[in-house]
Design a protein around this motif. Structure first.
Motif, short mmCIF file in Angstrom:
data_model
loop_
_atom_site.label_atom_id
_atom_site.label_comp_id
_atom_site.label_asym_id
_atom_site.label_seq_id
_atom_site.Cartn_x
_atom_site.Cartn_y
_atom_site.Cartn_z
N UNK A 77 0.82 -1.21 0.00
CA UNK A 77 0.00 0.00 0.00
C UNK A 77 0.86 1.27 0.00
N UNK A 78 0.49 2.20 -0.83
CA UNK A 78 1.26 3.45 -0.94
C UNK A 78 1.29 4.18 0.40
N UNK A 79 0.21 4.04 1.19
CA UNK A 79 0.13 4.74 2.48
C UNK A 79 1.13 4.22 3.50
N UNK A 80 1.69 3.04 3.24
CA UNK A 80 2.75 2.49 4.11
C UNK A 80 4.13 2.72 3.49
N UNK A 81 4.26 2.41 2.21
CA UNK A 81 5.57 2.44 1.55
C UNK A 81 6.12 3.86 1.43
N UNK A 82 5.29 4.81 0.99
CA UNK A 82 5.82 6.17 0.77
C UNK A 82 6.32 6.82 2.06
N UNK A 83 5.55 6.79 3.16
CA UNK A 83 6.08 7.36 4.40
C UNK A 83 7.36 6.66 4.86
N UNK A 84 7.44 5.34 4.65
CA UNK A 84 8.66 4.61 5.06
C UNK A 84 9.84 5.05 4.20
N UNK A 85 9.61 5.28 2.91
CA UNK A 85 10.70 5.76 2.05
C UNK A 85 11.18 7.14 2.50
N UNK A 86 10.22 8.02 2.84
CA UNK A 86 10.60 9.37 3.27
C UNK A 86 11.39 9.30 4.57
N UNK A 87 10.94 8.44 5.50
CA UNK A 87 11.66 8.34 6.78
C UNK A 87 13.03 7.70 6.60
N UNK A 88 13.15 6.82 5.61
CA UNK A 88 14.44 6.18 5.36
C UNK A 88 15.40 7.13 4.66
N UNK A 89 14.84 7.94 3.76
CA UNK A 89 15.68 8.89 2.98
C UNK A 89 16.16 10.03 3.86
N UNK A 90 15.30 10.46 4.77
CA UNK A 90 15.65 11.61 5.64
C UNK A 90 15.32 11.23 7.08
N UNK A 91 16.11 10.33 7.69
CA UNK A 91 15.75 9.79 9.02
C UNK A 91 15.68 10.85 10.10
N UNK A 92 16.38 11.95 9.91
CA UNK A 92 16.40 12.94 10.99
C UNK A 92 15.47 14.12 10.70
N UNK A 93 14.78 14.07 9.55
CA UNK A 93 13.94 15.23 9.22
C UNK A 93 12.76 15.25 10.18
N UNK A 94 12.28 16.48 10.46
CA UNK A 94 11.09 16.55 11.34
C UNK A 94 9.87 16.31 10.45
N UNK A 95 9.75 15.02 10.08
CA UNK A 95 8.70 14.71 9.10
C UNK A 95 7.32 14.80 9.73
N UNK A 96 6.36 15.21 8.96
CA UNK A 96 4.99 15.22 9.50
C UNK A 96 4.29 13.92 9.13
N UNK A 97 5.05 13.05 8.42
CA UNK A 97 4.36 11.85 7.96
C UNK A 97 4.19 10.91 9.15
N UNK A 98 2.97 10.57 9.44
CA UNK A 98 2.67 9.86 10.70
C UNK A 98 3.15 8.42 10.63
N UNK A 99 4.44 8.22 10.85
CA UNK A 99 4.92 6.82 10.97
C UNK A 99 6.01 6.84 12.03
N UNK A 100 6.35 5.68 12.60
CA UNK A 100 7.37 5.64 13.65
C UNK A 100 8.68 6.31 13.17
N UNK A 101 9.42 6.89 14.08
CA UNK A 101 10.62 7.65 13.74
C UNK A 101 11.82 6.76 13.43
N UNK A 102 12.78 7.34 12.83
CA UNK A 102 14.11 6.72 12.70
C UNK A 102 14.13 5.62 11.65
#
Ligand code: BV8
Length: 269
Positions: free
Chosen positions: A236-261
């Protein structure tokens, strides 16, 4: 498609995203599915069960059955007004803020990308929230929805219609030109939630690939575009895209609601 396992495909994509200069995201109905918007290939629900969208979204259907088509769009407009963007939409808005150049090229008419914060956006097939005169093309802000007739243009009396591109109608030249220019320029194209059946949008990934971009498909299942993608991330895009963003920018103050780091990528569906 490169022969690689899911974990590597995910990591390669996150790495490409982190280093991308120019990202294009081609989206289809699948990115809005987790918001509760039925995809084009979902069986129509309830009242519309017996109608085929491919038959209703045409100038001929509107000419022959204007009220039926107008009511179908009214139902969809009200459905879309009642839903919200999902984490996939927000992740793309995040990518727009994180990379030097990003463009969302959507086939969807639901307006959810703009509501999620995407501003670099091409709505290839228009927007269901907008209504225009079927003769002059002028967009109208208000119309009289009382009564049993399709509302008419106050200026010329022609029927009003949704401001979307129907099958066998030309896309706006400025929209498809901008989309093709982006496909030529990008170094990463994400192809998200589309069956790749509708042209000319479906030709964009192969154009991007021919011009040197890495093409990554994010979809629940294989499509006609899968073979030409470099990587296919199944899920599902709603899982994969936020995970890609968190993986690409692990320290960004992302607003994407997924677990950090940094986390292991979501397992394929
Ligand atoms: C045109 C607005 C010139 C209206 C829409 C070759 C070249 C050029 C044209 C053609 C050609 N071959 C055929 C044509 C004609 C036609 C076409 O492509 N027909 C198809 C059916 C073969 N194209 C046109 O008519 C275009 N105009 O080319 O002008 C011309 C002029 C005259 C004659 C010929 C050509 C205009 C096309 C625009 C049509 N308007 N929308 C409205 O919405 O009411 S298209 C509409 O359907 C949507 O906008 C969208 O584009 C399309 C549906 O496709 P998808 O978005 O991909 O959705 P779908 O349901 O199919 O798939 C969902 C996917 O998501 C699935 O893969 C699923 O697995 C996945 N998914 C589901 N959940 C998730 C998920 N993925 C990830 N996460 C999840 N949670």
């Amino acid at each position: 498609m490169r022969d690689t396992d899911y974990e590597s495909a995910f990591e390669q994509t996150a790495r490409a995203l982190a280093g991308a200069r120019c990202v294009a995201a081609l989206t289809g109905a699948g990115i809005s599915a987790e918001s509760g918007v039925p995809t084009f290939r979902d069986a129509q629900t309830g009242l519309w069960e017996k109608f085929d969208p491919l038959q209703l979204a045409t100038p001929r259907a509107f000419a022959e059955h204007p009220k039926l088509v107008w009511d179908w769009y009214t139902w969809r407009r009200e459905l879309v007004a009642g839903v919200k963007p999902n984490p996939a939409h927000y992740a793309l808005a995040e990518i727009e803020r994180a990379v030097p150049e990003c463009m969302v090229i959507t086939q969807n008419v639901d307006g959810l990308h703009r509501r999620a914060g995407s501003r670099k956006l091409i709505e290839l097939h228009g927007n269901i929230a907008r209504v225009k005169c079927s003769r002059e093309g002028t967009v109208v802000e208000r119309w009289d929805s009382a009564g049993d007739e399709v509302p008419r243009c106050a200026a010329c009396g022609a029927l009003l219609r949704p401001d979307v591109v129907w099958f066998e109608e030309m896309l706006a030249p400025e929209a498809i030109d901008a989309a093709e220019s982006m496909a030529r320029r990008c170094d990463l194209m994400l192809v998200i939630g589309t069956s790749g059946e509708v042209y000319p949008a479906a030709a964009l990934p192969s154009l991007a690939k021919a011009c040197g971009a890495l093409v990554v498909e994010i979809n629940l299942s294989a499509t006609t575009l899968s073979a030409s993608a470099d990587y296919c991330l199944r899920g599902p895009a709603g899982t994969i895209l936020p995970a890609l963003v968190n993986d690409a920018w692990p320290d960004a103050s992302s607003i994407v609601a997924t677990p950090r780091g940094r986390r292991s990528p979501p397992r394929p569906a």
